[in-house]
Design a protein around this motif. Structure first.
Motif, PDB file in Angstrom:
ATOM      1  N   ASP A 884       0.870  -1.163   0.000  1.00  0.00           N
ATOM      2  CA  ASP A 884       0.000   0.000   0.000  1.00  0.00           C
ATOM      3  C   ASP A 884       0.911   1.218   0.000  1.00  0.00           C
ATOM      4  N   LEU A 885       1.094   1.817  -1.170  1.00  0.00           N
ATOM      5  CA  LEU A 885       2.046   2.913  -1.295  1.00  0.00           C
ATOM      6  C   LEU A 885       1.710   4.088  -0.384  1.00  0.00           C
ATOM      7  N   ASP A 886       0.441   4.261  -0.043  1.00  0.00           N
ATOM      8  CA  ASP A 886       0.068   5.350   0.854  1.00  0.00           C
ATOM      9  C   ASP A 886       0.495   5.086   2.299  1.00  0.00           C
ATOM     10  N   LYS A 887       0.939   3.891   2.598  1.00  0.00           N
ATOM     11  CA  LYS A 887       1.464   3.585   3.927  1.00  0.00           C
ATOM     12  C   LYS A 887       2.985   3.710   3.979  1.00  0.00           C
ATOM     13  N   SER A 888       3.571   4.187   2.888  1.00  0.00           N
ATOM     14  CA  SER A 888       5.007   4.458   2.879  1.00  0.00           C
ATOM     15  C   SER A 888       5.299   5.669   3.767  1.00  0.00           C
ATOM     16  N   LYS A 889       6.568   5.791   4.176  1.00  0.00           N
ATOM     17  CA  LYS A 889       6.981   6.864   5.089  1.00  0.00           C
ATOM     18  C   LYS A 889       8.255   7.517   4.562  1.00  0.00           C
ATOM     19  N   ASP A 924      -4.192   9.746  -5.537  1.00  0.00           N
ATOM     20  CA  ASP A 924      -4.890  11.023  -5.684  1.00  0.00           C
ATOM     21  C   ASP A 924      -5.689  11.353  -4.429  1.00  0.00           C
ATOM     22  N   GLN A 925      -6.371  10.337  -3.879  1.00  0.00           N
ATOM     23  CA  GLN A 925      -7.205  10.571  -2.711  1.00  0.00           C
ATOM     24  C   GLN A 925      -6.366  10.949  -1.495  1.00  0.00           C
ATOM     25  N   ALA A 926      -5.242  10.249  -1.299  1.00  0.00           N
ATOM     26  CA  ALA A 926      -4.398  10.521  -0.140  1.00  0.00           C
ATOM     27  C   ALA A 926      -3.740  11.893  -0.245  1.00  0.00           C
ATOM     28  N   VAL A 927      -3.290  12.256  -1.461  1.00  0.00           N
ATOM     29  CA  VAL A 927      -2.671  13.571  -1.637  1.00  0.00           C
ATOM     30  C   VAL A 927      -3.691  14.670  -1.389  1.00  0.00           C
TER      31      VAL A 927
END
Length: 939
Positions: A884-889, A924-927
């Motif tokens: 899940d790329l949106d869980k990257s840090k 897109d949603q996370a950004v």
């Protein structure tokens, strides 16, 4: 506003919680500038003037040249994510946004890369410019642009430059940054338009700081003035392949037979254990040249190496190198990086995790710039959806991930430079028994506030003559002693540099190709164009992990392994070609399920027929990371994103684990020293910032190195300010005290030896089993006792460390902490280091008290010869979660902005110092959810 832009909203205000402190500091700055420029100028300055250069981050701007609207979404840390509908619009907007945040930094970088610092900062930079003009980075960059790069890459570079120039149009210096306003008091410098070549030339500066073993090559030759072959070999031990594993263990390389036919048996002297020969006129450094990357027992030394004349010559060259401003590192002196990737079978998500933290010299602003480049719809006309770290001044993303793959980098350290001693005669140089004419060019250096200076650059077939840039090098070159087989000295000997980065290449093509790669095949093809600097590249996609070594890596004759300066007049020391890309090592989905790169050996020398280098890092960090991974996956354990973060913060000292048991057996007799010794009892070897034990151990380690090795090195390697009474060179026996001479160190303390890195760990590790080695002897000084064996020297080091820390931290050991010694200062790389004191106050930040240390995973490096201050750091940290790329840090050392009073100047540094990572939105949603400011650029 510039004539081609219009704004519908004003400046974004800073966060109210930080206004009071910033306002107070701005008032101080107004007063400072009044003092610098005189009262008449002071009336011109105000808080609004200082804030004038802050970027607009909300509303709408018209940007001439766009084909459609572009959105720039910034989060709470000012990190931009750009959305466009064409590649050209995407990179044009990237240029505009980076110029908003960092143009002064970009401008300084291009002036450094082109040898034009004097145009900005005056006569103090003329010597640096002469050296940089001699290297000719910008000339090579122009050749790359004209002859090597693809038409598509040129289009992107042009679009980026147009974006930068759109930002600059109509602005004066003070509208761009505070630094220009300060410069305006001393010269009339005006920023010039950006060009595509400016972006390419920065790659050369990056390559210079990551150039491999050039400093080791110099140091080995310098050591011969004080040490013999066996002693030098002790200081460059063989790489411990059996203990610290190479990167490639299950990998491969293809078309090897063809590579052999093309390259012969190149490199066998360093890799396969054969001995070389030694000239009759000098002291051989051959035993050292087998060195860290080899299993051989001896390399080759030209008869011209190791002489007193060449030692002085190379010492002069070192002083020139020390004076150069670092681009992304500490002038190539062995700083490292970590990256590793863990396959899905060992992770909680079942998908790969990839971590990276490059270790570079600290700078303000950070060398890295975080951003995302997103096509609204990925297609043939808009091909990019990528996020990560890049350099201000360069389009694309250097390290990060796109929608399909992730990648990281560490410096490979392969040997891509050679120094050549050249026999100079009149207007030519000797090669293969004949006099060849120099290639020459004239360069004019413009100097702010002074007259221009002209220089002539001379080049041999090996490269530019670096010795032309230092008068001392010319003088000692005339006196250099060489063997009887060498040519007459004539007008003297010079030093030339051959380096792969001085030839046009295709690295810029590789950046754009990696940014849009969709799988391993795409990535390997893109990486093959990444010629300079050679990097260890790790890879992950949704199912697979991999590693590949790209780069333009020279092959040499069997008689030359590139570890010491070579005779330029002898054709046997010419490069014979380059290792074919298909013959370079790689690894894909290894059975063990993970790959670790931390500047250790790429591949066991017994398993590979070419010499990649004689000077690997020694693997302390890489093996610790491997051990941490193995401890987590033992008995079926799984690794999380936060586990990867915690591994990046590991402070464990491997050298403490080796030495402390012996230190605890010593009876120091003095009660104050015993009190300090007790700190080590029960210590777990972690170097936390609040640890008194870490403070005392590192002081002991520093003094062990100084007593056993540092005091025995030639002055060219020792730190400035350290003066010793030593026996004269070339004496046949011990000198009387009255005959000794006083010699003072000549090297910058941050670059001196012994630096305490993992090479020195390995040196001491091998000597621990030789308690009566001569290395353990040191004379009595004042009331401090002499030592004649290991334990006596350790006792002396414990005494010296106790009183050193008493002087630095106080007599009460309860007040000691490692962080009080080990501090990070962030300095603006121009006016923050050489400007007036009040300007430095305005631009610089710190200190931060840090844990970690030299050659630990959390590599907050310090130089044991020079002191305890932090000289390189994890310049950023990232962990990519392929599940899940949106869980990257991610985290940066400083912040997005280069503006000294922006809320985003150092807003990530406290979290970086505490080991935290920030959320890294990609979808897109996370950004959109993370967006705090939105700017629309319209055509």
């Amino acid at each position: 506003m510039p004539p081609n832009t219009t704004a519908s909203t004003g400046q974004q205000p800073g966060k109210s919680g930080r206004r009071k402190g910033r306002k107070a500091r701005l008032i101080v700055l107004v007063l400072v500038l009044a003092l610098i420029g005189g009262v008449a100028y002071g009336s011109y300055w105000s808080i609004s003037t200082v804030r004038a250069s802050f970027p607009q981050t909300k509303g709408t701007l018209t940007l001439k040249g766009l084909s459609g609207p572009v959105e720039v979404k910034r989060d709470n840390y000012g990190i931009p994510q750009i959305y466009a509908s064409s590649d050209a619009d995407l990179f044009m907007a990237q240029g505009y946004v980076q110029a908003q945040d960092r143009f002064y930094e970009m401008d300084v970088r291009r002036h450094m890369a082109s040898g034009r610092l004097s145009e900005m900062f005056g006569k103090s930079q003329v010597d640096n410019d002469e050296f940089l003009r001699t290297l000719g980075w910008d000339r090579v960059a122009k050749q790359e642009y004209d002859t090597k790069l693809s038409a598509t890459t040129k289009k992107y570079l042009q679009a980026y430059a147009e974006g930068v120039n759109s930002y600059l149009q109509g602005k004066d210096g003070e509208d761009i940054s505070l630094e220009y306003a300060a410069l305006g008091f001393t010269n009339d410098y005006k920023p010039q338009a950006w060009t595509p070549v400016d972006s390419i030339s920065w790659l050369k500066a990056m390559a210079w700081d990551l150039r491999g073993n050039m400093q080791d090559e110099i140091d080995r030759a310098l050591l011969t003035s004080r040490l013999g072959p066996k002693q030098i070999a002790d200081l460059y031990p063989q790489y411990p392949y059996s203990r610290n594993k190479a990167i490639v263990q299950e990998g491969q390389y293809s078309e090897l037979a063809g590579a052999f036919q093309q390259g012969g048996t190149s490199g066998s002297s360093g890799a396969n254990g054969t001995s070389g020969t030694n000239g009759t006129g000098g002291t051989s450094t051959g035993t050292a040249s087998g060195g860290s990357g080899a299993s051989g027992t001896s390399g080759t030394a030209s008869g011209a190496s190791g002489t007193a004349g060449l030692d002085s010559q190379l010492g002069g060259l070192t002083r020139v190198l020390d004076d150069l401003p670092p681009a992304v590192g500490v002038n190539g002196d062995g700083i490292g990086s970590n990256s590793w990737v863990v396959g899905g079978k060992h992770t909680i998500s079942g998908k790969p995790l990839l971590a990276n933290d490059p270790h570079l010299s600290p700078s303000l602003p950070s060398v890295w710039y975080q951003m995302g480049l997103h096509c609204r719809s990925v297609s043939s006309t808009c091909q990019y959806d990528v996020s990560g770290y890049t350099f201000a001044g360069m389009p694309g993303v250097i390290i990060g991930h796109n929608q399909d793959i992730a990648w990281g980098m560490t410096n490979s350290g392969v040997d891509v430079t050679d120094l050549y001693l050249e026999k100079i005669t009149g207007d030519g140089y000797l090669y293969d028994g004949k006099i060849k004419p120099f290639e020459t060019r004239e360069e004019t250096i413009k100097v702010a506030g002074g007259s221009p200076k002209k220089i002539v650059v001379r080049e041999t077939n090996n490269g530019p003559l670096l010795s032309d840039r230092d008068e001392e090098l010319v003088k000692v070159g005339r006196k250099a002693t060489v063997d009887t087989a060498a040519p007459d000295r004539g007008d003297g000997y010079g030093v030339a540099l051959r380096w792969t980065a001085l030839q046009p290449g295709t690295t810029m093509d590789a950046v754009f190709a990696m940014d849009k790669a969709k799988n391993w095949t795409d990535f390997r093809k893109a990486a093959s164009q990444f010629e300079v600097p050679s990097q260890n590249l790790i890879y992950a996609d949704n199912e697979h992990i991999g590693y590949t070594l790209p780069g333009k890596i020279p092959m040499r004759e069997e008689s030359d392994n590139g570890s010491i300066p070579a005779p330029g007049w002898d054709p046997e020391y010419r490069w014979t070609g380059y290792i074919p890309q298909d013959a370079l090592p790689y690894e894909y989905d290894p059975e063990r399920g993970y790959i670790v790169t931390a500047n250790q050996a790429v591949i066991d020398s017994d398993k590979y027929p070419y010499t990649l280098t004689a000077d690997w890092g020694y693997g302390a960090r890489s093996q610790r990371i491997t051990d941490l991974i193995q401890s987590k996956i033992k008995d079926g354990g799984k690794i999380s994103t936060d586990d990867m973060r915690q591994m990046q913060l590991d402070n464990s000292s491997e050298v403490a684990r080796l030495l402390v048991p012996t230190l605890l057996k010593i009876d120091p007799e003095n009660k104050d020293v015993r009190e300090a010794q007790k700190l080590l009892e029960g210590w777990d070897y972690t170097q936390d910032a609040d640890s008194a034990a870490a403070a005392y151990f590192n002081a002991v380690w520093r003094n062990v190195l100084k007593l056993a090795f540092g005091n025995k090195l030639p002055k060219e390697l020792r730190p400035k300010g350290q003066c010793l009474w030593v026996e004269p060179v070339n004496t046949t026996g011990p000198a009387d005290e009255a005959e000794k001479v006083r010699e003072c160190g000549q090297r910058d303390p941050d670059k001196a030896q012994p630096d305490g890195g993992d090479r020195w760990f390995e040196v001491v590790r091998k000597l621990m089993d030789q308690p009566d080695s001569e290395w353990w002897s040191t004379p009595k000084v004042g009331t401090r006792p002499a030592a004649h064996n290991r334990d006596q020297l350790f006792k002396r080091a414990m005494i010296d460390a106790r009183w050193e820390l008493t002087a630095k931290l106080g007599k009460d050991i309860d007040s000691w902490s490692w962080g009080r010694l080990h501090r990070l200062f962030l300095k603006n790389q121009t006016l923050g280091t050489a400007g007036p004191e009040f300007i430095q106050y305005a631009l610089n930040r710190g200190p931060w008290e840090l844990g970690g240390g030299e050659a630990t995973v959390n590599a907050t490096g310090w130089n044991a010869a020079g002191g305890y201050g932090v000289v390189w750091v994890p310049s950023m940290r990232m962990v990519v979660n392929l599940g899940d790329l949106d869980k990257s840090k991610w985290i940066n050392l400083t912040g997005a902005s280069g503006h000294a009073y922006s809320a985003h100047y150092v807003d990530q540094t406290d979290k970086w110092a505490d080991g935290e990572l920030l959320p890294w939105a990609f979808s897109d949603q996370a950004v959109e959810k993370s967006t705090s400011d939105k700017l629309v650029l319209k055509p």
